[in-house]
Design an enzyme around this catalytic site. Sequence first.
Site, PDB file in Angstrom:
ATOM      1  N   GLY A 152       0.851  -1.183   0.000  1.00 14.69           N
ATOM      2  CA  GLY A 152       0.000   0.000   0.000  1.00 14.69           C
ATOM      3  C   GLY A 152       0.885   1.230   0.000  1.00 14.69           C
ATOM      4  O   GLY A 152       1.991   1.221  -0.545  1.00 14.69           O
ATOM      5  N   ILE A 154       2.542   2.642   2.505  1.00 16.95           N
ATOM      6  CA  ILE A 154       3.797   2.458   3.238  1.00 16.95           C
ATOM      7  C   ILE A 154       4.754   1.581   2.436  1.00 16.95           C
ATOM      8  O   ILE A 154       5.949   1.879   2.325  1.00 16.95           O
ATOM      9  CB  ILE A 154       3.525   1.848   4.623  1.00 16.95           C
ATOM     10  CG1 ILE A 154       2.671   2.792   5.468  1.00 16.95           C
ATOM     11  CG2 ILE A 154       4.840   1.542   5.342  1.00 16.95           C
ATOM     12  CD1 ILE A 154       2.138   2.177   6.745  1.00 16.95           C
ATOM     13  N   THR A 228       6.569  -3.421  10.887  1.00 14.02           N
ATOM     14  CA  THR A 228       6.037  -2.147  11.378  1.00 14.02           C
ATOM     15  C   THR A 228       4.529  -2.089  11.158  1.00 14.02           C
ATOM     16  O   THR A 228       3.937  -1.007  11.219  1.00 14.02           O
ATOM     17  CB  THR A 228       6.708  -0.956  10.664  1.00 14.02           C
ATOM     18  OG1 THR A 228       6.569  -1.128   9.242  1.00 14.02           O
ATOM     19  CG2 THR A 228       8.184  -0.840  11.021  1.00 14.02           C
ATOM     20  N   ARG A 230       1.429  -4.792  12.178  1.00 17.07           N
ATOM     21  CA  ARG A 230       0.782  -5.186  13.421  1.00 17.07           C
ATOM     22  C   ARG A 230       1.398  -6.497  13.893  1.00 17.07           C
ATOM     23  O   ARG A 230       1.671  -7.397  13.091  1.00 17.07           O
ATOM     24  CB  ARG A 230      -0.735  -5.376  13.233  1.00 17.07           C
ATOM     25  CG  ARG A 230      -1.528  -4.084  13.185  1.00 17.07           C
ATOM     26  CD  ARG A 230      -1.513  -3.350  14.522  1.00 17.07           C
ATOM     27  NE  ARG A 230      -2.319  -2.151  14.532  1.00 17.07           N
ATOM     28  CZ  ARG A 230      -1.917  -0.947  14.159  1.00 17.07           C
ATOM     29  NH1 ARG A 230      -0.677  -0.795  13.717  1.00 17.07           N
ATOM     30  NH2 ARG A 230      -2.718   0.090  14.241  1.00 17.07           N
ATOM     31  N   GLU A 259       0.849  -5.266  23.539  1.00 15.87           N
ATOM     32  CA  GLU A 259       1.493  -3.968  23.732  1.00 15.87           C
ATOM     33  C   GLU A 259       0.862  -3.248  24.915  1.00 15.87           C
ATOM     34  O   GLU A 259      -0.347  -3.309  25.098  1.00 15.87           O
ATOM     35  CB  GLU A 259       1.357  -3.115  22.462  1.00 15.87           C
ATOM     36  CG  GLU A 259       2.050  -3.716  21.250  1.00 15.87           C
ATOM     37  CD  GLU A 259       1.940  -2.830  20.005  1.00 15.87           C
ATOM     38  OE1 GLU A 259       1.327  -1.743  20.100  1.00 15.87           O
ATOM     39  OE2 GLU A 259       2.467  -3.229  18.960  1.00 15.87           O
ATOM     40  N   HIS A 278       6.438   0.712  19.095  1.00 14.54           N
ATOM     41  CA  HIS A 278       5.298   1.098  18.258  1.00 14.54           C
ATOM     42  C   HIS A 278       5.295   2.602  18.023  1.00 14.54           C
ATOM     43  O   HIS A 278       4.314   3.301  18.277  1.00 14.54           O
ATOM     44  CB  HIS A 278       3.978   0.641  18.880  1.00 14.54           C
ATOM     45  CG  HIS A 278       2.866   0.546  17.867  1.00 14.54           C
ATOM     46  ND1 HIS A 278       1.761  -0.257  18.038  1.00 14.54           N
ATOM     47  CD2 HIS A 278       2.691   1.161  16.657  1.00 14.54           C
ATOM     48  CE1 HIS A 278       0.941  -0.137  16.994  1.00 14.54           C
ATOM     49  NE2 HIS A 278       1.502   0.720  16.149  1.00 14.54           N
ATOM     50  N   ALA A 280       6.711   4.026  14.993  1.00 12.86           N
ATOM     51  CA  ALA A 280       7.082   4.330  13.610  1.00 12.86           C
ATOM     52  C   ALA A 280       6.387   5.562  13.074  1.00 12.86           C
ATOM     53  O   ALA A 280       6.948   6.337  12.303  1.00 12.86           O
ATOM     54  CB  ALA A 280       6.779   3.129  12.718  1.00 12.86           C
TER      55      ALA A 280
END
Length: 307
Positions: A152, A154, A228, A230, A259, A278, A280
């Site tokens: 996508g 990213i 990066t 899930r 998390e 988490h 990024a």
Amino acid sequence: MRAVFVDASDALADVAERLNAGGGVDLRIHRDVDVTPDRIPAVLGDAEIAIIDHTHLPTDIALKCKGLRHVVFLGTGARSYMNPEELEAARGISVHIIKGYGDTAVAEMAFALMWAAAKSLAAMDGAMRGGQWLRMEGMQLTGKTLGLLGYGGIGAEMARLARGIGMKVIAWNRTPRDGEGVEFVPLERLLAESHVLSVHLLLNDGTRGFLSRERIAAMRDGAILVNTARGAVVDENAMMDALGSGKLAHAGLDVFAVEPLPPNHPLTKLPNVTLSAHSAFRTPEASDNLIEAALEHCRRIQRENRK
């Protein structure tokens, strides 16, 4: 319609106040990052819109929020925190997500984790802080193959960065895509050929545990895994086994199955893992994009409600 930012950090609260300075959204900001689900009804009151960053919203709690009709989730991973289908079915509560706000920021973090993993920077840094002169051999990335699991916004940014240092980029996506300088290949080939595999899949029922024990076993021996996306997209136990056996040379991880990562988690004991919290997407540019998109969701909901 009134909106409440349920769990605003000071940084995001400041951004929201600045971007909503003109009062376009009837917004109350609750500055508390440690809101527990049972407190959400009191925090929301009779507000119709909840802006949520990281707080779990179980369906039974949502039903206690008498005015709640819309949830604006700050990101794409709403399913990690709530069940959108249940919320819709139970009381017509719509969940809105935000895409694309941090594509460059997240890709840069994936790129940084790839480099740190390839050069064993975390291990050498930790050793030197402990008084050891640890010299380690790294992987030269130029000329190596980067595999993108999911393509996508990213993934496209990651491809751009990797091509800039002379990496070959291959990708697999669940739906057909194309990208400049990117070869789209079957999943089996992606796993077998990638020196670095970077995960960029959204988490949903179809991708939970997608990088399974069998698929990790099909990866190139000595590959680097970067995630990066899930944590739940990857079978964490299988990944740790592969790191322990040497099947995977290293993992660069910004996301985890649970998390915050619990103290003394097995991942913290592995020498060939580089960890980040988490974070990024956490840049000023991405935060502005994120909050502006959330406010636009609220404005759109208000416009539609007036019709």
